[in-house]
Design a protein around this motif. Sequence first.
Motif, PDB file in Angstrom:
ATOM      1  N   TYR A   2       3.578  28.675  47.523  1.00 12.52           N
ATOM      2  CA  TYR A   2       4.354  29.478  48.464  1.00 12.52           C
ATOM      3  C   TYR A   2       3.954  29.188  49.903  1.00 12.52           C
ATOM      4  O   TYR A   2       2.769  28.989  50.199  1.00 12.52           O
ATOM      5  CB  TYR A   2       4.153  30.972  48.208  1.00 12.52           C
ATOM      6  N   ALA A   3       4.942  29.226  50.786  1.00 13.86           N
ATOM      7  CA  ALA A   3       4.644  29.168  52.213  1.00 13.86           C
ATOM      8  C   ALA A   3       4.010  30.479  52.660  1.00 13.86           C
ATOM      9  O   ALA A   3       3.121  30.502  53.511  1.00 13.86           O
ATOM     10  CB  ALA A   3       5.921  28.899  53.003  1.00 13.86           C
TER      11      ALA A   3
ATOM     12  N   TRP B 161       8.145  35.289  51.969  1.00  9.78           N
ATOM     13  CA  TRP B 161       9.266  34.362  52.104  1.00  9.78           C
ATOM     14  C   TRP B 161      10.408  34.855  51.219  1.00  9.78           C
ATOM     15  O   TRP B 161      10.634  34.383  50.114  1.00  9.78           O
ATOM     16  CB  TRP B 161       8.829  32.957  51.689  1.00  9.78           C
ATOM     17  N   GLY B 162      11.159  35.836  51.698  1.00 14.80           N
ATOM     18  CA  GLY B 162      12.230  36.429  50.905  1.00 14.80           C
ATOM     19  C   GLY B 162      13.551  35.731  51.120  1.00 14.80           C
ATOM     20  O   GLY B 162      14.541  36.366  51.502  1.00 14.80           O
TER      21      GLY B 162
ATOM     22  N   THR C 123       8.812  31.176  46.009  1.00 12.62           N
ATOM     23  CA  THR C 123       8.557  32.529  46.493  1.00 12.62           C
ATOM     24  C   THR C 123       7.953  33.356  45.372  1.00 12.62           C
ATOM     25  O   THR C 123       8.157  33.092  44.187  1.00 12.62           O
ATOM     26  CB  THR C 123       9.827  33.252  46.985  1.00 12.62           C
ATOM     27  N   GLY C 124       7.228  34.394  45.756  1.00 16.20           N
ATOM     28  CA  GLY C 124       6.637  35.296  44.774  1.00 16.20           C
ATOM     29  C   GLY C 124       6.505  36.702  45.329  1.00 16.20           C
ATOM     30  O   GLY C 124       5.658  37.453  44.911  1.00 16.20           O
TER      31      GLY C 124
ATOM     32  N   MET D 149      11.096  38.666  44.845  1.00 17.07           N
ATOM     33  CA  MET D 149      11.471  38.115  43.543  1.00 17.07           C
ATOM     34  C   MET D 149      10.938  36.684  43.473  1.00 17.07           C
ATOM     35  O   MET D 149      10.678  36.058  44.490  1.00 17.07           O
ATOM     36  CB  MET D 149      12.986  38.147  43.319  1.00 17.07           C
ATOM     37  N   ASP D 150      10.764  36.205  42.251  1.00 19.30           N
ATOM     38  CA  ASP D 150      10.291  34.832  42.061  1.00 19.30           C
ATOM     39  C   ASP D 150      11.496  33.895  42.098  1.00 19.30           C
ATOM     40  O   ASP D 150      12.344  33.935  41.200  1.00 19.30           O
ATOM     41  CB  ASP D 150       9.570  34.690  40.724  1.00 19.30           C
ATOM     42  N   ARG D 151      11.565  33.064  43.127  1.00 20.11           N
ATOM     43  CA  ARG D 151      12.648  32.086  43.258  1.00 20.11           C
ATOM     44  C   ARG D 151      12.098  30.690  42.991  1.00 20.11           C
ATOM     45  O   ARG D 151      11.019  30.344  43.459  1.00 20.11           O
ATOM     46  CB  ARG D 151      13.254  32.124  44.665  1.00 20.11           C
TER      47      ARG D 151
END
Length: 308
Positions: free
Chosen positions: A144-145, A149-150, A173-174, A177-179
Amino acid sequence: MAMYTVDVYSGSSDSIIRDPHADGVIVKATQGTGYVNPRCNHQWDLAGSLGKKRGLYHYAGGGNPVAEAQFFISNIKNYVGKGILILDWESYENSAWGNTNWARQFVDEVHRLTGVWPLIYVQESALWQVANCANSCGAWVAKYASMTWGSWTLPGMNVSSGAFKFLTGWQFTGGDMDRSIFYLDAASWDKLANPEGTKTPDLPAAKPNPAPTPIKPAPSATNWVDSLGDRWVEEHGTFTTNQRINLRWGARVSSSLIGTLPAGAVVKYDAYSRHGDYVWLRQPRSNGQFGYLVCRNAYTDEPYGSFK
């Protein structure tokens, strides 16, 4: 071609599955040999009704890898060939973390039972732990950055594939939500789910391993609330660990570490408390001090050892 996905567990909102950005949905099915996601079928069916590609993952508990693979497949055998299969390799609640052979044994057993090689989900910094699966499995890497990071916009960063030839997926992302992005088209996704040679597992429907009766207060037990607001119940007994467990100076995962107990360690305790994600035990120590350790999952009651 690429596909965007979300992954969900029992506490996830259906709105995450319905997100129009997501081409695929990956559902938590099992953990260890004692937990089945009670919303797995609902989440699977909802994703299918929306026309999304699907996957199922098993969260490694760190017990016997062959037994965990059998538990996973027994519980999702009717879905084999309909969605990609995944091993979720993380440090939390995984007593085998750092074991470089565990994942290999798990994926070999899944392949023996189904003819399918599962993907492996792992954080970038731990790719070395699953490197010996690189000749058989794809890698789904988490990096993740930031935790805030939504967005569905990919952050500008490099992600290693370690010993794997390339990344199959990247969870970027985490937070809310997990993308993830998977470097697959729909046909490639289906090929991972249902390669040539896929077979229906001949296994009985599995049930979670029966756990010892959860610790409950006796009617006459002494109980109290500590300074953190947690209720404790006096109970004297002996707990034997079945995996590595941290012994701490407080009943919080953030409390200072006394040491790490190996599997087979015997701990005498005088009280327990159910709070947060765990049931905690209190160990009397010298000079009126106490040590604290988790003994079971508060949600599933899966024990991390045995009681006397």
